[in-house]
Design a protein around this motif. Sequence first.
Motif, short mmCIF file in Angstrom:
data_model
loop_
_atom_site.label_atom_id
_atom_site.label_comp_id
_atom_site.label_asym_id
_atom_site.label_seq_id
_atom_site.Cartn_x
_atom_site.Cartn_y
_atom_site.Cartn_z
N MET A 87 0.78 -1.23 0.00
CA MET A 87 0.00 0.00 0.00
C MET A 87 0.82 1.30 0.00
O MET A 87 0.26 2.38 -0.13
CB MET A 87 -0.93 0.02 1.21
CG MET A 87 -1.85 -1.18 1.31
SD MET A 87 -2.99 -1.30 -0.07
CE MET A 87 -4.28 -0.24 0.49
N LYS B 223 0.64 3.53 -3.30
CA LYS B 223 -0.73 4.01 -3.54
C LYS B 223 -1.12 5.10 -2.56
O LYS B 223 -1.80 6.06 -2.92
CB LYS B 223 -1.71 2.84 -3.44
CG LYS B 223 -3.15 3.23 -3.70
CD LYS B 223 -4.07 2.03 -3.64
CE LYS B 223 -5.50 2.43 -3.90
NZ LYS B 223 -6.41 1.29 -3.85
N HIS B 224 -0.70 4.97 -1.30
CA HIS B 224 -1.11 5.91 -0.26
C HIS B 224 0.03 6.80 0.25
O HIS B 224 -0.13 7.48 1.25
CB HIS B 224 -1.74 5.15 0.90
CG HIS B 224 -3.00 4.44 0.51
ND1 HIS B 224 -4.19 5.10 0.31
CD2 HIS B 224 -3.26 3.14 0.26
CE1 HIS B 224 -5.13 4.24 -0.05
NE2 HIS B 224 -4.58 3.04 -0.08
#
Length: 88
Positions: free
Chosen positions: A26, A29-30
């Motif tokens: 993640m 993406k974040h």
Amino acid sequence: MTYGQIAAYAGSPRGARQVVRILHSMSSKHDLPWHRVVNSEGKIGFKDEGQYNHQQHLLLSEGVLLNEKGKIDLELYLHQPFTTAEEL
């Protein structure tokens, strides 16, 4: 912070490996600061030399030094967002 520390703050003190998986999957993406997370010994967890060097470079660019054994001084650099159980 350490993987285990993040897991404990998230309510799963034995979930360090889950933290590794989440950060791996993640982070881009974040925009998570994955490079600031190390293992409980203060070492970079990557075995791959390229990934290890990349994380080391990012830490060094923020002023975080590793000793000759590749360890971060956790007494100096460990982030502790909460100091007491009541603050959790």
